[in-house]
Design an enzyme around this catalytic site. Structure first.
Site, PDB file in Angstrom:
ATOM      1  N   VAL A 224       7.172 -16.652  57.688  1.00 17.80           N
ATOM      2  CA  VAL A 224       6.093 -17.539  57.216  1.00 17.80           C
ATOM      3  C   VAL A 224       5.447 -18.350  58.348  1.00 17.80           C
ATOM      4  O   VAL A 224       4.288 -18.758  58.229  1.00 17.80           O
ATOM      5  CB  VAL A 224       6.604 -18.489  56.108  1.00 17.80           C
ATOM      6  CG1 VAL A 224       7.483 -19.607  56.667  1.00 17.80           C
ATOM      7  CG2 VAL A 224       5.455 -19.057  55.306  1.00 17.80           C
ATOM      8  N   HIS A 245       9.162  -5.329  68.327  1.00 20.48           N
ATOM      9  CA  HIS A 245       9.271  -6.738  68.712  1.00 20.48           C
ATOM     10  C   HIS A 245       8.412  -6.977  69.946  1.00 20.48           C
ATOM     11  O   HIS A 245       8.470  -6.180  70.901  1.00 20.48           O
ATOM     12  CB  HIS A 245      10.746  -7.050  69.001  1.00 20.48           C
ATOM     13  CG  HIS A 245      11.047  -8.491  69.168  1.00 20.48           C
ATOM     14  ND1 HIS A 245      10.611  -9.218  70.253  1.00 20.48           N
ATOM     15  CD2 HIS A 245      11.755  -9.346  68.382  1.00 20.48           C
ATOM     16  CE1 HIS A 245      11.040 -10.461  70.130  1.00 20.48           C
ATOM     17  NE2 HIS A 245      11.725 -10.573  69.006  1.00 20.48           N
ATOM     18  N   THR A 257      18.291  -6.609  72.643  1.00 17.95           N
ATOM     19  CA  THR A 257      19.280  -7.613  72.216  1.00 17.95           C
ATOM     20  C   THR A 257      19.974  -7.182  70.913  1.00 17.95           C
ATOM     21  O   THR A 257      20.091  -7.958  69.963  1.00 17.95           O
ATOM     22  CB  THR A 257      18.632  -9.009  72.069  1.00 17.95           C
ATOM     23  OG1 THR A 257      17.517  -8.888  71.185  1.00 17.95           O
ATOM     24  CG2 THR A 257      18.170  -9.563  73.393  1.00 17.95           C
ATOM     25  N   GLU A 315      18.026  -9.629  61.878  1.00 20.10           N
ATOM     26  CA  GLU A 315      17.352  -8.694  62.801  1.00 20.10           C
ATOM     27  C   GLU A 315      18.337  -7.661  63.374  1.00 20.10           C
ATOM     28  O   GLU A 315      17.982  -6.488  63.551  1.00 20.10           O
ATOM     29  CB  GLU A 315      16.699  -9.483  63.933  1.00 20.10           C
ATOM     30  CG  GLU A 315      15.834  -8.657  64.854  1.00 20.10           C
ATOM     31  CD  GLU A 315      15.016  -9.557  65.767  1.00 20.10           C
ATOM     32  OE1 GLU A 315      13.879  -9.900  65.391  1.00 20.10           O
ATOM     33  OE2 GLU A 315      15.513  -9.938  66.841  1.00 20.10           O
TER      34      GLU A 315
HETATM   35  O1  48C Z   1      11.975 -20.550  55.232  1.00 17.06           O
HETATM   36  C1  48C Z   1      12.754 -20.749  56.161  1.00 17.06           C
HETATM   37  N1  48C Z   1      13.347 -21.956  56.313  1.00 17.06           N
HETATM   38  C2  48C Z   1      14.216 -22.254  57.299  1.00 17.06           C
HETATM   39  O2  48C Z   1      14.725 -23.383  57.362  1.00 17.06           O
HETATM   40  C3  48C Z   1      14.502 -21.238  58.244  1.00 17.06           C
HETATM   41  C4  48C Z   1      13.893 -20.027  58.121  1.00 17.06           C
HETATM   42  N2  48C Z   1      13.037 -19.761  57.071  1.00 17.06           N
HETATM   43  C5  48C Z   1      12.419 -18.453  56.882  1.00 17.06           C
HETATM   44  O3  48C Z   1      13.066 -17.504  57.706  1.00 17.06           O
HETATM   45  C6  48C Z   1      10.965 -18.483  57.304  1.00 17.06           C
HETATM   46  O4  48C Z   1      10.243 -17.597  56.492  1.00 17.06           O
HETATM   47  C7  48C Z   1      11.011 -17.984  58.703  1.00 17.06           C
HETATM   48  O5  48C Z   1       9.776 -17.447  59.098  1.00 17.06           O
HETATM   49  C8  48C Z   1      12.106 -16.938  58.584  1.00 17.06           C
HETATM   50  C9  48C Z   1      12.756 -16.514  59.872  1.00 17.06           C
HETATM   51  N3  48C Z   1      13.274 -17.611  60.611  1.00 17.06           N
HETATM   52  C10 48C Z   1      12.714 -17.985  61.771  1.00 17.06           C
HETATM   53  O6  48C Z   1      11.783 -17.380  62.252  1.00 17.06           O
HETATM   54  C11 48C Z   1      13.282 -19.213  62.420  1.00 17.06           C
HETATM   55  N4  48C Z   1      12.611 -19.424  63.666  1.00 17.06           N
HETATM   56  C12 48C Z   1      14.701 -19.090  62.555  1.00 17.06           C
END
Ligand code: 48C
Length: 380
Positions: A224, A245, A257, A315
């Site tokens: 998101v 990626h 990774t 991932e």
């Molecule tokens: O919706 C959330 N809340 C959080 O507190 C952490 C992650 N997420 C979802 O996970 C979001 O949709 C993020 O885009 C997704 C993947 N997590 C990340 O990209 C963070 N940087 C870890």
């Protein structure tokens, strides 16, 4: 006189009676012949002239006409279209890999004609589900995400935004044009962001089974904290797809990774691997996404029981899945970019880019900005 009248009458009556009964006979014969013709025809189409099997005789005449699925296939032809001829000896791109060794296309700008694809997908009346998680403070990203998606994502096609959130009240009413809608799905939140990220697999799996399978043909599952900045259309759709990626498209496999600890189910040895796929962008048909998410979730649970968590969470499991269940289409880094990276020559479009975030800003819900100082989402 009486007698003569009678004779006269009978003489005059006889031909008439004869006429009526012959008509009746003729009529009955006709019905009989028609019946025979119909029975023969029925026998011919159900059993065929060469069928001598026991079942055929036993089933006859109760079997329904043998209409094959192939007879019911819809006839689908494209309208006449004018476009540049594809040239066998002149590939559209020579600077990038356009197809994998297992014949999955890698989607780059210039390699497809969106008009042809749109015509094909409109004919199928395709419905796309875009899943996105906005848990805890990440609800702050949602408005920009949907606003930019409305400008660039599957424009002209049917789209359901499936927003998984623990804070449904934080999400205002979003009204969209006909054929597009936001569906809020209230889900639990987890303490650790790693757990939030990983549990997406379980939730997508469960909703695929309960809901998505009835509502959409394809799912696109993304992060998101992103915004759309150029067109993303039906060219991305296929049975099951992953995305390169942006940090590893040119790296050799031993530098990926991947999870390298043998104790984890996500382990990949250094001499294996095709690409490094991003956790934040995959999709496919609902059954294929169900299989993928089910696999990843189950492997995570196994690791959890063994007290290990893969290095890059969901991932890592996704990369393991794609190593042995090859994606049928791969999206180039055009579809997932981070402006923290220098833009290489071959990258003609940046369609979906990370929104740089400062954790304090997100916590306080202040305006987000594209400050170059913020650490890139995809940097390792
Ligand atoms: O919706 C959330 N809340 C959080 O507190 C952490 C992650 N997420 C979802 O996970 C979001 O949709 C993020 O885009 C997704 C993947 N997590 C990340 O990209 C963070 N940087 C870890």
């Amino acid at each position: 006189m009486c007698m003569s009248r009678l004779l006269r009458t009978s003489r005059t009556m006889q031909p008439e009676r004869y006429d009526k009964s012959s008509k009746r006979k003729f009529f009955y014969s006709l019905i009989y012949i028609l019946f025979l013709v119909m029975v023969s025809f029925y026998w011919f189409i159900t059993r065929g002239p060469s069928s001598h099997s026991q079942t055929a005789i036993l089933c006859y005449p109760l079997t329904l006409p043998n209409i094959s699925r192939l007879d019911l296939l819809p006839e689908r032809a494209l309208e006449r279209m004018l476009y540049e001829q594809p040239k066998t000896m002149n590939p559209p791109r020579t600077d990038v890999l356009m197809v994998t060794p297992w014949f999955a296309p890698i989607v780059w700008d210039g390699t497809y004609n969106i008009d042809i694809l749109n015509a094909q997908f409109h004919q199928r009346n395709v419905r796309v589900g875009l899943t996105v998680f906005a848990i805890k403070k990440y609800t702050v990203f949602l408005q920009r995400f949907i606003e930019t998606a409305e400008k660039f994502f599957m424009v002209g096609h049917k789209v359901n935004y499936y927003v998984f959130t623990d804070r449904p009240n934080d999400i205002g009413n979003i009204s969209l044009p006909e054929g597009r809608k936001v569906v809020i799905l209230e889900v639990p939140s987890y303490k650790r962001w790693q757990e939030v990220s990983m549990r997406r697999m379980e939730m997508i799996r469960d909703y695929s089974q309960q809901r998505f399978i009835h509502e959409v043909d394809f799912l696109v599952c993304v992060d998101v904290d992103m915004r759309f900045s150029d067109e993303v259309g039906v060219e991305i759709l296929g049975d099951v797809f992953g995305t390169l990626h942006p940090g590893f498209y040119a790296a050799s496999r031993d530098r990926f990774t991947y999870e390298r600890r043998k104790q984890s189910t996500a382990y990949i040895p250094p001499d294996e691997g095709d690409f490094y796929y991003a956790g934040g962008y995959f999709g496919g048909t609902v059954p294929e996404v169900y299989k993928l998410t089910n696999y990843c979730h189950n492997e995570m649970l196994t690791d959890k029981r063994n007290g290990i968590e893969a290095i890059w969470h969901d991932e890592s499991y996704l990369n393991k899945y794609f190593l042995y269940h090859k994606p049928t289409k791969i999206l180039s880094p055009e579809y997932l970019w981070d402006n923290g990276y220098a833009v290489p020559q071959f990258l003609k479009r940046r369609r979906f880019v990370a929104v740089p975030k400062n954790h304090n800003e997100i916590r306080n819900k202040r305006a987000l900005n594209d400050s170059p100082k913020s650490r890139g989402k995809f940097h390792r």
